[in-house]
Design a protein around this motif. Structure first.
Motif, PDB file in Angstrom:
ATOM      1  N   LYS A   1      35.144 -18.152  49.394  1.00  0.00           N
ATOM      2  CA  LYS A   1      34.647 -17.186  49.878  1.00  0.00           C
ATOM      3  C   LYS A   1      35.059 -16.290  50.934  1.00  0.00           C
TER       4      LYS A   1
ATOM      5  N   ARG B   1      34.115 -10.412  62.776  1.00  0.00           N
ATOM      6  CA  ARG B   1      35.053 -10.794  61.859  1.00  0.00           C
ATOM      7  C   ARG B   1      34.778 -11.705  60.732  1.00  0.00           C
ATOM      8  N   ALA B   2      33.637 -12.643  61.061  1.00  0.00           N
ATOM      9  CA  ALA B   2      33.227 -13.625  60.005  1.00  0.00           C
ATOM     10  C   ALA B   2      32.517 -12.668  59.107  1.00  0.00           C
ATOM     11  N   ARG B   3      31.608 -11.782  59.323  1.00  0.00           N
ATOM     12  CA  ARG B   3      30.784 -11.303  58.227  1.00  0.00           C
ATOM     13  C   ARG B   3      31.677 -10.132  57.349  1.00  0.00           C
ATOM     14  N   CYS B   4      32.827  -9.803  58.134  1.00  0.00           N
ATOM     15  CA  CYS B   4      33.478  -8.943  57.245  1.00  0.00           C
ATOM     16  C   CYS B   4      34.754  -9.412  56.550  1.00  0.00           C
ATOM     17  N   LYS B   5      34.774 -10.884  56.483  1.00  0.00           N
ATOM     18  CA  LYS B   5      35.803 -11.490  55.817  1.00  0.00           C
ATOM     19  C   LYS B   5      35.567 -12.242  54.531  1.00  0.00           C
ATOM     20  N   VAL B   6      34.137 -12.223  54.312  1.00  0.00           N
ATOM     21  CA  VAL B   6      33.641 -13.125  53.292  1.00  0.00           C
ATOM     22  C   VAL B   6      33.387 -12.382  52.131  1.00  0.00           C
TER      23      VAL B   6
ATOM     24  N   PHE C   1      30.947  -2.282  56.416  1.00  0.00           N
ATOM     25  CA  PHE C   1      30.263  -3.510  56.403  1.00  0.00           C
ATOM     26  C   PHE C   1      28.855  -3.435  57.002  1.00  0.00           C
TER      27      PHE C   1
ATOM     28  N   HIS D   1      36.838  -5.612  50.550  1.00  0.00           N
ATOM     29  CA  HIS D   1      37.827  -6.179  51.233  1.00  0.00           C
ATOM     30  C   HIS D   1      39.327  -5.594  50.445  1.00  0.00           C
TER      31      HIS D   1
END
Lengths: 189, 189, 189, 189, 189, 189
Positions: free
Chosen positions: C51, D180-185, E75, E23
Motif C-alpha cells: 500500500k 507524507r504518510a497520508r499522501c503516499k499510501v 489529498f 499518486h
C-alpha cells in the motif's frame, strides 16, 4: 458492548430548554459518552433556549403541564445524522404506542411529530453543540392547557416510566444495530 | 424543491445485487442526483454482489420469487448516515402497512427487517460507493419458496405498485422534511 | 464498555499483505467492529498488496522470517486519523519495550518506525478501505535474513505472545481513553 | 515545506486558559496557520476557561508555580483527530525525557498524562474552536505547591527552553511525517 | 510555505485518462503531496477511464490532436470540494486568456467549460480516488479534427508552455490564498 | 430543482456585519435553506462582527458609502468549501463586469478581491456558523470616502440591481452545475 447509555431519572425535572446542551447527562448524572436520558416534568421552553428558528419567528410557545422528556446526546455526530436519529427515536415511540391498546387511537408520525388524528402528542428538536449532537423529544403525559389540541400518555392510560423504559431500551438496541450494520457491510462500485 | 427524485418502474427487473452500484438510476432512467427507484421482480443476489459480510460468511441465499424492490442513492452521504436512512425507509414501510387492513397481521420492525410474527417480509442492505450511499430494500410480494418463512404483499392482498407509490412519496416527503429540519435549527452551547 | 476488541491468535499466519483488507478480523475470527488482532508468522508482502507507494516505486521487499503482526481496523475512521492511530500504536510498542531490560538496547521511534540505533525493528502501514481504516504493524521476532539490518524480539529475549498481550491491552486502554477524552471536553471560542 | 510553524516565546506568560482559543498564535505572534507555540509561566486556569468538564465537575484546581506550556492549533481538524494529536505530543515529551539522565526517574505516559512513579508531571487538554482544534500541554518546571504530588523539569535539572525547542522540533517533524504518510499510501479493498 | 507543488513536464505525454489516478504525480515525477502537473500531448480518453457517466452514456469521444493538460491532485479532499477547485482552475484559465490579445476572441466560462462564442476550448473532469481528489483539465492547442467545433491556444498564437506556467503559478497562489483565508477567519453565530 | 434560492431585496439595508449570521435570510425573508440575497446599502462593519482576524489585528475600517451586498448561506458546508465558494462568487462578478463596457477599466481578481488596476472594488469574507457557511461579498457602488482608493459600479455606469440579478442568476446556475457535476462522476483508482 452498548453503543449508548440510557437512564430513566426518577424525579421531576422542569424542561426549559436549558437541558439541551452538551454534557448535560455527564454533569447531571455522571454519564460520560453517548446517552439517552428520560424524565418527567412540565415543559416551558424559554426563548433563549429555543433552537427551532421557525418557532422563534412565530413566537410559538412550547408548553405542556406534564411531559415525558428524552434528552439524547451523540458525540462525533453532525446535524444531518442528528435529524435522522431524531426521526428514528420518534418512529420508535410510534411503534411502541401502536403495539398498545390506545382505546381507539392510532398514532401517526409526520416527520418528527406524532399525532392521533389532529391531536399532537409530541414536541422535538435536534441540534448540535460544538462537540456533540443533541435531541430533545417530549411526549405529553397531560393534554390539558396545551397551546394546540393535544393528547397525552394519560389519555391512553399509559404509565410514563414503563413507556420510557421501553423506548430507551428500543433506542439503545437500535443504536447497537446501527453500529453493527455499518461494521459488517462492504463497499459498492 | 424536492430533495430526492422518485420513480416506479413499470417493468419487471430481476434483482441480482448488480443494481446496487453508483449511478444505476442515472444510467438506467436518466435520473441525475439523489433518487429512490422502485420496481417489481425476482430476487436472487449473486455472491459477488452481496454486500453484507454476515451473509457472505453464512453463505446465505437472498432469494424471493417476486419482490417489490427499492434502490435508493444519496450523493455526499456516508455510511453512518446511510444506515440511518435505511432504517427510516423501513420504518416508513411498516407505518404504511400497519395503516392497512392486514387480515390480522401486524408488522413489526427490528432494525432493518420487517416481520409479521416470526415471518420475515423484507431484505435490506445499506452500503457506500466511492461517490454515494446506496440502499436496497426488498419486500416480498410472493412468500413461496423463500429460504426462511416469510410473508409477502400478496398474502395481505396489497397491490405492489400502489404500495410502492405511497412509500416513495412518503420517503420523498421525509427527505424534504429532514432537509428543512437541518436548515431551520440553531446550534446549542 | 470497550472501544475496541483485541485478540491474540495462537496459530501461525504468514502475512502477505492480503490480510490488510476490511473485515479480515470479522471474516477470520468473527470479531465485528473495531479490532486489533495480533499473530505470529513470517512476513513477505506481495506487490499487489503493498500500500506504500514509496515501497512500490523502490520495489522494496518487505520481508521477515518471523514477525509479531498487529492488524487494526477502525470503522468510520479516515486516513488522517488512521496515520495518527498508527503512530500511537508504534509509540505504545516503544514505551513497552523501553520499560523492559533490553540488554543495553534503547528503542527510539521515528514516525511509524522503531529503531535500536541503526537497526530497524518494525514495518508498518496505515490505509483506508471503503468502509474503515486499517493498520498493519509488524515487529521482528527474528532478525535473520532481513533486507535491511534489523533487531527482533528474540534478540532481546522477549516472549512475543506476552509482549503482544501487553501491547493489545495498552492500545485498547488508549482507545477507551481517547473516547473518554473527546466526550468530556467543551468547545473553545 | 513544513506542515506546522513552531515558536518558543522568550518571555513569561501566565497561563490562565484564556490562551486556548482560536488564532491566539496569530493574534499574539503573527503566526498564521497550524502552529505550536511554547512559553514559560505560572499556570492557574480560571473556571470559565476550563474545558475539561471532569475538572469542572470536581472543581479541580489546575495550578503550577511555573510550567513550560505548549499551545498547538490545527485548522481543519476535528476533535477525534485533536485528541490523537495531543497524545502524540505527550508521547514525544516522554520519549525526549527518557532519552535524558533523569537521576533515576522514569517517565511513563498514561493517556495524556506523564508520571514519574506516582508523581504527575503534566496537565493537558484538547478541544475545538469553531474553526480549529486546540491543544494545551503544560509540564511542570517547579513541583512546589501543586494541588497533587508532582515533579518538574527543575527536579531533573532539565533546562526548559532547550527541552521546549527539542519537543517543538520533534512535533514539527512528526506533523511533516504524518502528512507524507497520508499522501503516499494507496487504498485497500 | 506552498500549499501545492506545481510542475510543467517538458515532454509529450498522450492523455488517455489513465493518468487520472491517485499518486500519478508521485509515481511519475516524485512529487509527494498536493500537486498540479501540466504537459502537452494528444487526448483520447479510453472508455474504461472515462469518469463522467454522462459521457459514458452518450458514448462521447473525448479527443484532441494536441492539448495542454493539467492533472491536479489534492489529498484529504472530498468530491464537493474537488468540483469547486476544478471550477476555480477553469476560471483562472479564463482570466489569464482574457488578459491576452485573443485576436477578437472572448473566452467565457460555463461551469467547467471554456468557450469562445460557440467554440469549445476545454475538457475537464473532477473525481475522487480512495485517498485524494483528482482533476483533469485539458485546453486545446490544436482545434483540428475535434468531435465538436473548437478553438485552441494555437488559434490565438499563445505559446502553451508559457500559458501553462502562468496558470500553474496562479493556481498555486490561489491555493495558498485559500489556506490563508480559512486560517484567519473567526466563526459566526 | 434549484440548489439555492436567490433574492434581490428592493430596499436599503445598512451592512454592519450583524447580517453575517446563520438564518439571516430565513429570519428576514423567510427563505429556508441555501440562499444568496443581494441588497444595496452603506457598509460599516462593527468590530464585534468583523470575522477576518487580519482586519481585527490591523484595526481596519471596512467602510463604503454605498455598496451592493451579497449574503450567501450554505447549510452542511464547512469552511474549506466556503472559501472556495466565495472565490467562485467573486470570479463570477469579475466575469460579468468584464463582459460589459467598463470605459477602459479591466477588472482583475486576486483571491477574494476585485481590482481595477490598483483601485479596489470589493470587500469579502467567508466564515462558518455552527450550522452553516456564510459569505459576505460587497462591491462598491460609490467610490467616495473609502478607506483605500476604490472604484464602484457607479464609476462604470452600471445599474446595481441589474448587475445583482445577473450575478445571483449566475451563482445559482453555478450551484446547480456543481451539484450535477458531483452527481455524475465515477470514482478513480
Amino acid at each position: 458492548m452498548s453503543a449508548i447509555q440510557v437512564k430513566f431519572v426518577d424525579k421531576k425535572i422542569a424542561y426549559t430548554g436549558e437541558q439541551l446542551r452538551s454534557h448535560w447527562a455527564y454533569r447531571s448524572f455522571d454519564i460520560l459518552g453517548d446517552s439517552a436520558v428520560a424524565f418527567i416534568g412540565p415543559c416551558d421552553v424559554r426563548p433563549e433556549f429555543m433552537k427551532d428558528v421557525e418557532d422563534l419567528k412565530a413566537a410559538s410557545r412550547i408548553y405542556s403541564e406534564e411531559m415525558l422528556h428524552f434528552i439524547v446526546e451523540h458525540f462525533g455526530c453532525g446535524l444531518d445524522e442528528a435529524v435522522l436519529r431524531q426521526r428514528l427515536l420518534i418512529a420508535i415511540m410510534a411503534e411502541n404506542l401502536n403495539r398498545r391498546d390506545l382505546k381507539g387511537g392510532v398514532v401517526t408520525r409526520s416527520g418528527s411529530d406524532l399525532y392521533d388524528g389532529r391531536l399532537k402528542l409530541t414536541v422535538s428538536i435536534a441540534s448540535v453543540s460544538p462537540v456533540s449532537a443533541l435531541i430533545h423529544a417530549g411526549i405529553n403525559i397531560s393534554s390539558r392547557n396545551t397551546p394546540v389540541p393535544t393528547r397525552g400518555l394519560a389519555d391512553y392510560h399509559i404509565e410514563p416510566s414503563g413507556f420510557a423504559g421501553e423506548v430507551l431500551a428500543a433506542y439503545s438496541a437500535e443504536c447497537d444495530g446501527l453500529l453493527r450494520a455499518r461494521c459488517k457491510v462492504r463497499g459498492c462500485e
